[in-house]
Scaffold this motif. Structure first.
Motif, PDB file in Angstrom:
ATOM      1  N   SER A   1      46.279 -13.414 -13.651  1.00 20.55           N
ATOM      2  CA  SER A   1      46.317 -13.463 -15.117  1.00 20.55           C
ATOM      3  C   SER A   1      45.182 -14.329 -15.657  1.00 20.55           C
ATOM      4  CB  SER A   1      47.668 -14.017 -15.599  1.00 20.55           C
ATOM      5  OG  SER A   1      48.703 -13.094 -15.362  1.00 20.55           O
ATOM      6  N   THR A   2      44.904 -15.428 -14.961  1.00 17.97           N
ATOM      7  CA  THR A   2      43.794 -16.296 -15.364  1.00 17.97           C
ATOM      8  C   THR A   2      42.464 -15.566 -15.265  1.00 17.97           C
ATOM      9  OG1 THR A   2      45.011 -18.252 -14.589  1.00 17.97           O
ATOM     10  CG2 THR A   2      42.641 -18.498 -14.902  1.00 17.97           C
TER      11      THR A   2
ATOM     12  N   VAL B   1      52.321  -6.522  -9.598  1.00 12.78           N
ATOM     13  CA  VAL B   1      52.832  -6.291  -8.243  1.00 12.78           C
ATOM     14  C   VAL B   1      53.364  -7.589  -7.643  1.00 12.78           C
ATOM     15  CG1 VAL B   1      52.162  -5.697  -5.881  1.00 12.78           C
ATOM     16  CG2 VAL B   1      51.415  -4.266  -7.781  1.00 12.78           C
ATOM     17  N   LEU B   2      52.629  -8.684  -7.838  1.00  9.61           N
ATOM     18  CA  LEU B   2      53.058  -9.973  -7.298  1.00  9.61           C
ATOM     19  C   LEU B   2      54.350 -10.451  -7.974  1.00  9.61           C
ATOM     20  CD1 LEU B   2      49.551 -11.569  -6.982  1.00  9.61           C
ATOM     21  CD2 LEU B   2      51.162 -11.299  -5.096  1.00  9.61           C
ATOM     22  N   ASN B   3      54.470 -10.219  -9.274  1.00  6.76           N
ATOM     23  CA  ASN B   3      55.721 -10.558  -9.959  1.00  6.76           C
ATOM     24  C   ASN B   3      56.870  -9.682  -9.464  1.00  6.76           C
ATOM     25  OD1 ASN B   3      54.638 -12.590 -11.495  1.00  6.76           O
ATOM     26  ND2 ASN B   3      54.365 -11.351 -13.338  1.00  6.76           N
ATOM     27  N   THR B   4      56.554  -8.433  -9.155  1.00  5.17           N
ATOM     28  CA  THR B   4      57.570  -7.516  -8.623  1.00  5.17           C
ATOM     29  C   THR B   4      58.065  -7.988  -7.257  1.00  5.17           C
ATOM     30  OG1 THR B   4      56.481  -5.671  -9.768  1.00  5.17           O
ATOM     31  CG2 THR B   4      58.044  -5.102  -8.036  1.00  5.17           C
ATOM     32  N   ILE B   5      57.176  -8.614  -6.493  1.00  7.87           N
ATOM     33  CA  ILE B   5      57.571  -9.175  -5.190  1.00  7.87           C
ATOM     34  C   ILE B   5      58.359 -10.469  -5.384  1.00  7.87           C
ATOM     35  CG2 ILE B   5      56.694 -10.212  -3.053  1.00  7.87           C
ATOM     36  CD1 ILE B   5      54.291  -8.283  -3.296  1.00  7.87           C
ATOM     37  N   GLY B   6      57.883 -11.318  -6.287  1.00  9.58           N
ATOM     38  CA  GLY B   6      58.505 -12.619  -6.490  1.00  9.58           C
ATOM     39  C   GLY B   6      59.871 -12.560  -7.135  1.00  9.58           C
TER      40      GLY B   6
ATOM     41  N   VAL C   1      65.087 -14.815 -15.864  1.00 13.34           N
ATOM     42  CA  VAL C   1      65.075 -14.023 -17.107  1.00 13.34           C
ATOM     43  C   VAL C   1      63.647 -13.839 -17.611  1.00 13.34           C
ATOM     44  CG1 VAL C   1      65.737 -14.030 -19.548  1.00 13.34           C
ATOM     45  CG2 VAL C   1      67.414 -14.656 -17.796  1.00 13.34           C
ATOM     46  N   ILE C   2      62.854 -14.904 -17.558  1.00 16.21           N
ATOM     47  CA  ILE C   2      61.462 -14.836 -18.027  1.00 16.21           C
ATOM     48  C   ILE C   2      60.677 -13.778 -17.254  1.00 16.21           C
ATOM     49  CG2 ILE C   2      59.261 -16.074 -18.102  1.00 16.21           C
ATOM     50  CD1 ILE C   2      60.817 -18.618 -18.703  1.00 16.21           C
ATOM     51  N   TYR C   3      60.743 -13.841 -15.921  1.00 14.97           N
ATOM     52  CA  TYR C   3      59.970 -12.890 -15.114  1.00 14.97           C
ATOM     53  C   TYR C   3      60.574 -11.487 -15.171  1.00 14.97           C
ATOM     54  CZ  TYR C   3      56.665 -16.229 -13.270  1.00 14.97           C
ATOM     55  OH  TYR C   3      55.640 -17.141 -13.153  1.00 14.97           O
ATOM     56  N   GLY C   4      61.886 -11.407 -15.376  1.00 16.79           N
ATOM     57  CA  GLY C   4      62.502 -10.100 -15.589  1.00 16.79           C
ATOM     58  C   GLY C   4      61.979  -9.455 -16.862  1.00 16.79           C
TER      59      GLY C   4
ATOM     60  N   SER D   1      50.975 -16.641 -17.752  1.00 10.26           N
ATOM     61  CA  SER D   1      50.467 -17.993 -17.496  1.00 10.26           C
ATOM     62  C   SER D   1      51.470 -19.041 -17.955  1.00 10.26           C
ATOM     63  CB  SER D   1      49.131 -18.196 -18.230  1.00 10.26           C
ATOM     64  OG  SER D   1      48.161 -17.267 -17.780  1.00 10.26           O
ATOM     65  N   ALA D   2      52.088 -18.806 -19.106  1.00  9.00           N
ATOM     66  CA  ALA D   2      53.106 -19.729 -19.607  1.00  9.00           C
ATOM     67  C   ALA D   2      54.326 -19.753 -18.686  1.00  9.00           C
ATOM     68  CB  ALA D   2      53.515 -19.330 -21.020  1.00  9.00           C
ATOM     69  N   ALA D   3      54.672 -18.596 -18.131  1.00 17.06           N
ATOM     70  CA  ALA D   3      55.811 -18.512 -17.207  1.00 17.06           C
ATOM     71  C   ALA D   3      55.560 -19.366 -15.966  1.00 17.06           C
ATOM     72  CB  ALA D   3      56.059 -17.058 -16.803  1.00 17.06           C
ATOM     73  N   PHE D   4      54.312 -19.384 -15.495  1.00  8.09           N
ATOM     74  CA  PHE D   4      53.999 -20.189 -14.317  1.00  8.09           C
ATOM     75  C   PHE D   4      54.145 -21.679 -14.610  1.00  8.09           C
ATOM     76  CE2 PHE D   4      50.847 -22.492 -11.683  1.00  8.09           C
ATOM     77  CZ  PHE D   4      51.448 -22.293 -10.452  1.00  8.09           C
ATOM     78  N   LEU D   5      53.842 -22.089 -15.816  1.00  7.40           N
ATOM     79  CA  LEU D   5      54.044 -23.493 -16.190  1.00  7.40           C
ATOM     80  C   LEU D   5      55.511 -23.871 -16.063  1.00  7.40           C
ATOM     81  CD1 LEU D   5      51.704 -23.874 -19.304  1.00  7.40           C
ATOM     82  CD2 LEU D   5      51.290 -24.623 -16.957  1.00  7.40           C
ATOM     83  N   PHE D   6      56.391 -22.936 -16.404  1.00  4.81           N
ATOM     84  CA  PHE D   6      57.823 -23.217 -16.258  1.00  4.81           C
ATOM     85  C   PHE D   6      58.227 -23.248 -14.786  1.00  4.81           C
ATOM     86  CE2 PHE D   6      62.393 -22.407 -16.358  1.00  4.81           C
ATOM     87  CZ  PHE D   6      62.781 -23.362 -17.298  1.00  4.81           C
TER      88      PHE D   6
END
Length: 276
Positions: A152-153, A186-191, A228-231, A252-257
């Protein structure tokens, strides 16, 4: 001799790791392919040494090293390096290895200068295959989210260069926006399923093992909120509710959480008392 190796090997690793990051930075600034190639070889050495240290640590403690924050940071760094090497081999997107390992080096430095944490009092209580699997899968999911954040960055960097019409060498070394966005998805789908599975296993362990279990514990609430955020991000990408630059910013904001949940909320949690 064994204790000396266990004490000095992490110091050697962080020195080699720093040299690798430095060479990647030189390549990032000056498009130096020789520096890039040498940095990658050093990174392979770091990964090999880290793997050796993990096995030695497991032989010394008789368990998988994830039960304390000290151990978790080391394993998380190993996961990030492994993911970066895999992404480099499969996708071959420039700068991903540099940015992922920039995150990894920060956590490795925190690990190197943090006091060693050993949990002798609760070791027998915490020794459970269910618990170890729960923590290991959670850290693997955090690794996937970290790599997703890097894509994302890079998306935001590529978007900025295109918008400002800065036709630099960096622009051509980055993948196109669609590929960066897809890789992040794809990486979020794995995580996401890994985090869900980790939560299910963790709750199952807590219900069985803990004498008093509170569903309103900050760590549980934070972890489900993260889920919930990543969903939502997965749904937004699939349905194109949010896409492009806005989706990259949200990711990017989700990763901060993720970082807040890992460091801050874990410390105020009564449920994760061993991981503080």
């Amino acid at each position: 001799m064994f204790d000396l190796v266990m004490a000095r090997l992490p110091e050697l690793i962080i020195v080699i790791y720093a040299l690798s990051i430095l060479l990647y930075f030189i390549d990032f600034v000056d498009h130096n392919r020789k520096a890039n190639a040498f940095a990658f070889r050093l990174l392979l050495i770091v990964w090999a040494f880290q793997t050796i240290f993990l096995f030695m640590y497991m032989l010394n403690t008789g368990r998988f090293p994830v039960l304390t924050l000290f151990e978790g940071l080391y394993f998380y760094t190993w996961v990030l390096i492994t993911i970066s090497l895999f992404i480099h081999h499969i996708l071959k997107v420039d700068f991903t290895v540099f940015f992922i390992n920039l995150i990894g080096f920060c956590f490795m430095a925190i690990h190197a200068f943090a006091p060693i944490q050993r949990s002798f009092v609760t070791a027998e209580q915490l020794m459970s295959e269910l618990l170890l699997i729960h923590i290991t899968i959670a850290i693997l999911s955090y690794g996937a989210f970290s790599a997703s954040f890097v894509f994302s960055t890079l998306y935001l960097l590529q978007f900025k260069l295109l918008k400002e019409k800065k036709w630099k060498k960096k622009l051509w070394r980055l993948a196109d926006l669609a590929k960066l966005e897809k890789a992040s998805f794809v990486l979020n789908t794995i995580g996401f399923p890994m985090l869900l599975l980790s939560l299910i296993l963790g709750l199952r362990w807590a219900v069985i093992k803990l004498p008093v279990f509170h569903w309103y514990d900050p760590k549980i609430i934070g972890s489900f909120f993260l889920l919930v955020i990543y969903g939502f991000l997965l749904y937004a990408f699939a349905k194109r509710v949010i896409f492009g630059r806005k989706l990259a910013l949200w990711n990017s904001a989700a990763f901060l959480f993720v970082l807040i949940n890992f460091f801050l909320i874990s410390r105020i949690s009564k449920f994760h008392f061993w991981f503080s």
